[in-house]
Write a protein that holds these residues in place. Structure first.
Motif, PDB file in Angstrom:
ATOM      1  N   ILE A  36       7.541  46.966  20.877  1.00 21.20           N
ATOM      2  CA  ILE A  36       6.785  47.073  21.458  1.00 21.20           C
ATOM      3  C   ILE A  36       6.045  46.823  23.018  1.00 21.20           C
ATOM      4  O   ILE A  36       6.663  46.779  23.876  1.00 21.20           O
ATOM      5  CB  ILE A  36       5.893  45.460  20.534  1.00 21.20           C
ATOM      6  CG1 ILE A  36       6.752  43.915  21.414  1.00 21.20           C
ATOM      7  CG2 ILE A  36       6.104  45.969  18.908  1.00 21.20           C
ATOM      8  CD1 ILE A  36       6.120  43.247  20.979  1.00 21.20           C
ATOM      9  N   VAL A  37       5.192  47.326  23.354  1.00 20.58           N
ATOM     10  CA  VAL A  37       4.518  47.573  24.790  1.00 20.58           C
ATOM     11  C   VAL A  37       2.924  46.935  24.398  1.00 20.58           C
ATOM     12  O   VAL A  37       2.046  47.059  23.800  1.00 20.58           O
ATOM     13  CB  VAL A  37       4.017  49.587  24.966  1.00 20.58           C
ATOM     14  CG1 VAL A  37       3.571  49.187  26.358  1.00 20.58           C
ATOM     15  CG2 VAL A  37       5.521  49.594  24.724  1.00 20.58           C
ATOM     16  N   GLU A  38       2.554  46.928  25.767  1.00 24.99           N
ATOM     17  CA  GLU A  38       1.402  45.563  25.895  1.00 24.99           C
ATOM     18  C   GLU A  38       0.507  47.034  26.200  1.00 24.99           C
ATOM     19  O   GLU A  38       0.398  47.656  26.576  1.00 24.99           O
ATOM     20  CB  GLU A  38       1.795  45.261  27.326  1.00 24.99           C
ATOM     21  CG  GLU A  38       2.598  43.558  26.897  1.00 24.99           C
ATOM     22  CD  GLU A  38       2.442  43.335  28.714  1.00 24.99           C
ATOM     23  OE1 GLU A  38       1.805  43.210  29.152  1.00 24.99           O
ATOM     24  OE2 GLU A  38       3.705  41.931  28.311  1.00 24.99           O
ATOM     25  N   MET A  39      -1.032  46.388  25.603  1.00 21.95           N
ATOM     26  CA  MET A  39      -1.599  47.247  25.536  1.00 21.95           C
ATOM     27  C   MET A  39      -2.718  47.579  26.909  1.00 21.95           C
ATOM     28  O   MET A  39      -3.371  48.802  27.435  1.00 21.95           O
ATOM     29  CB  MET A  39      -2.708  47.726  24.572  1.00 21.95           C
ATOM     30  CG  MET A  39      -2.456  48.124  23.282  1.00 21.95           C
ATOM     31  SD  MET A  39      -3.599  48.211  22.440  1.00 21.95           S
ATOM     32  CE  MET A  39      -3.536  46.574  21.071  1.00 21.95           C
ATOM     33  N   ASP A  40      -2.715  46.679  27.625  1.00 19.42           N
ATOM     34  CA  ASP A  40      -3.016  46.284  28.751  1.00 19.42           C
ATOM     35  C   ASP A  40      -1.962  45.681  29.549  1.00 19.42           C
ATOM     36  O   ASP A  40      -1.673  44.246  29.308  1.00 19.42           O
ATOM     37  CB  ASP A  40      -4.247  45.030  29.297  1.00 19.42           C
ATOM     38  CG  ASP A  40      -5.328  44.450  29.920  1.00 19.42           C
ATOM     39  OD1 ASP A  40      -4.991  45.536  31.502  1.00 19.42           O
ATOM     40  OD2 ASP A  40      -6.503  44.126  30.120  1.00 19.42           O
ATOM     41  N   PRO A  41      -1.558  45.975  30.488  1.00 16.07           N
ATOM     42  CA  PRO A  41      -0.385  45.046  31.501  1.00 16.07           C
ATOM     43  C   PRO A  41      -0.622  44.629  31.616  1.00 16.07           C
ATOM     44  O   PRO A  41      -1.504  44.836  32.681  1.00 16.07           O
ATOM     45  CB  PRO A  41       0.442  46.311  31.740  1.00 16.07           C
ATOM     46  CG  PRO A  41       0.294  47.614  30.625  1.00 16.07           C
ATOM     47  CD  PRO A  41      -1.304  47.208  30.568  1.00 16.07           C
ATOM     48  N   GLY A  42       0.361  43.146  32.203  1.00 17.25           N
ATOM     49  CA  GLY A  42      -0.467  42.539  33.175  1.00 17.25           C
ATOM     50  C   GLY A  42      -1.141  41.330  32.286  1.00 17.25           C
ATOM     51  O   GLY A  42      -1.254  40.353  32.831  1.00 17.25           O
ATOM     52  N   SER A  43      -2.474  41.692  31.992  1.00 17.20           N
ATOM     53  CA  SER A  43      -3.097  40.504  30.715  1.00 17.20           C
ATOM     54  C   SER A  43      -2.959  40.991  29.592  1.00 17.20           C
ATOM     55  O   SER A  43      -4.519  41.095  29.069  1.00 17.20           O
ATOM     56  CB  SER A  43      -4.456  40.524  32.131  1.00 17.20           C
ATOM     57  OG  SER A  43      -4.862  42.194  31.844  1.00 17.20           O
ATOM     58  N   PHE A  44      -2.274  41.307  28.650  1.00 14.84           N
ATOM     59  CA  PHE A  44      -2.358  41.170  27.448  1.00 14.84           C
ATOM     60  C   PHE A  44      -2.735  40.076  26.396  1.00 14.84           C
ATOM     61  O   PHE A  44      -3.280  40.500  25.408  1.00 14.84           O
ATOM     62  CB  PHE A  44      -1.822  42.029  27.095  1.00 14.84           C
ATOM     63  CG  PHE A  44      -0.041  41.571  26.595  1.00 14.84           C
ATOM     64  CD1 PHE A  44       0.347  41.058  25.185  1.00 14.84           C
ATOM     65  CD2 PHE A  44       0.457  40.717  27.756  1.00 14.84           C
ATOM     66  CE1 PHE A  44       1.410  40.299  24.815  1.00 14.84           C
ATOM     67  CE2 PHE A  44       1.451  39.769  27.644  1.00 14.84           C
ATOM     68  CZ  PHE A  44       1.598  39.760  25.810  1.00 14.84           C
ATOM     69  N   ARG A  45      -2.926  39.352  26.831  1.00  7.65           N
ATOM     70  CA  ARG A  45      -3.289  37.879  26.131  1.00  7.65           C
ATOM     71  C   ARG A  45      -4.936  37.243  27.231  1.00  7.65           C
ATOM     72  O   ARG A  45      -5.288  36.687  26.255  1.00  7.65           O
ATOM     73  CB  ARG A  45      -1.970  36.863  26.227  1.00  7.65           C
ATOM     74  CG  ARG A  45      -1.422  36.890  25.421  1.00  7.65           C
ATOM     75  CD  ARG A  45       0.063  35.257  25.748  1.00  7.65           C
ATOM     76  NE  ARG A  45       0.997  36.048  24.557  1.00  7.65           N
ATOM     77  CZ  ARG A  45       2.400  35.748  25.049  1.00  7.65           C
ATOM     78  NH1 ARG A  45       2.821  35.533  26.413  1.00  7.65           N
ATOM     79  NH2 ARG A  45       3.431  36.288  24.232  1.00  7.65           N
TER      80      ARG A  45
END
Length: 326
Positions: A240-249
């Motif tokens: 899995i890969v973050e769709m918004d790297p660095g602030s995906f939460r």
């Protein structure tokens, strides 16, 4: 004109009023029939989502996938039968999560008011409350939706925008649901939270035109990083890969910043930068406070949540969200 002040979208927004969604939904629909329904839902979400914040993105995605096929009628929750392949079994929906969470919410509401609150309304309310629980925007959720009786895998495969969609396909898909280019930009901002599997975008890394090449619209450094640290093979089905790297939460403007850097994960993300109007909208969002995005997101979500709703005597109120009442 909505507050974002994007001149190049003025004509689009004006014409969209011709297709504005009208429905019989109303705020506080259950005020008399089940007065504690929305509080029960909110309290459950508020208690559990902070423990699994990644589920907020999944539940928001569930709402989107429901509304884009047969309208917001909980058809996405129906299970397949021996005679029918339901939406759940369609390829775009096989990665959906949150069914058990929605079932637990439904059971609590049923215990309070049997046969009153629809699964369709529960999806809409849970999506909103989950986003709020992680610090995202609040939006009005008028209620009164009823649950659909039909769910077809083929329709989900046809109607849901694919991560490989180009701009024309996205524009046509959203227009068919009464949503304009500004809605497209704003609702795509939901990608500021959540993750995706490599298989949804690996063609951009390894075989964009069928010749073993890379998508030229993707930043080369970002692509190299994905290939070396995340999606190491074209057939990776699990990473899995973050769709918004660095602030995906975090519900913020990070997604749009990445688009300007040519680091949108999906081809459909990159497509927003290929059109002058949507690119301008993205730039304007980044020149405004976060509150502007929140306000616009609220407007677009309320609009999306009213797509082709069933009200009155249409459909039913399911006892269990996965099956039609017998």
């Amino acid at each position: 004109m909505r507050n974002i002040g994007i001149k190049c979208l003025l004509i689009c927004v004006m014409f969209s009023s011709l297709y504005s969604v009208k429905s019989d939904l109303e705020l506080g629909f259950y005020e008399k029939s089940c007065p504690d329904a929305e509080k029960i839902i909110y309290d459950y979400v508020k208690k559990h989502i902070p423990n699994v914040p990644s589920l907020a993105a999944a539940l928001l995605r569930m709402h989107f996938h429901d509304c884009f096929v047969r309208g917001c009628d909980a058809s996405v929750l129906l299970s397949s039968t021996s005679n029918n392949k339901a939406e759940k079994s369609a390829s775009p929906n096989q990665s959906l999560r949150g069914f058990d969470f929605l079932d637990r919410v439904k059971s609590l509401v049923e215990a309070e008011c049997p046969g009153v609150v629809s699964c369709a309304d529960i999806i809409a309310l849970v999506a909103r409350d989950s986003v709020v629980a992680i610090g995202g925007p609040y939006w009005n959720v008028p209620t009164g939706r009823r649950d659909g009786l039909i769910s077809k895998s083929s329709e989900a495969s046809r109607e849901l925008p694919a991560p490989t969609s180009n701009f024309s396909a996205l524009q046509a898909s959203f227009a068919s649901k009464g949503l304009n280019l500004l809605d497209l930009v704003i609702l795509s901002g939901a990608h500021t939270i959540g993750v995706s599997h490599c298989q949804s975008f690996s063609n951009r890394l390894y075989n964009f035109t069928g010749k073993g090449d890379e998508d030229p619209s993707l930043d080369g450094v970002y692509a190299m990083n994905l290939k070396e640290k995340k999606c190491r093979t074209p057939k990776d089905m699990t990473t899995i890969v973050e769709m918004d790297p660095g602030s995906f939460r975090t519900f913020d403007l990070g997604y749009y910043k990445h688009l300007l850097q040519r680091r949108g994960l999906f081809q459909s993300d990159a497509a927003l930068m290929s059109n002058a109007a949507t690119k301008s909208a993205i730039i304007q969002l980044l020149h405004n406070p976060l509150e502007v995005f929140f306000k616009e997101f609220a407007l677009s979500m309320e609009k999306m949540g009213s797509i082709e709703v069933k009200t009155g005597s249409t459909g039913e109120i399911r006892k269990h969200c996965a099956v039609i009442n017998s």
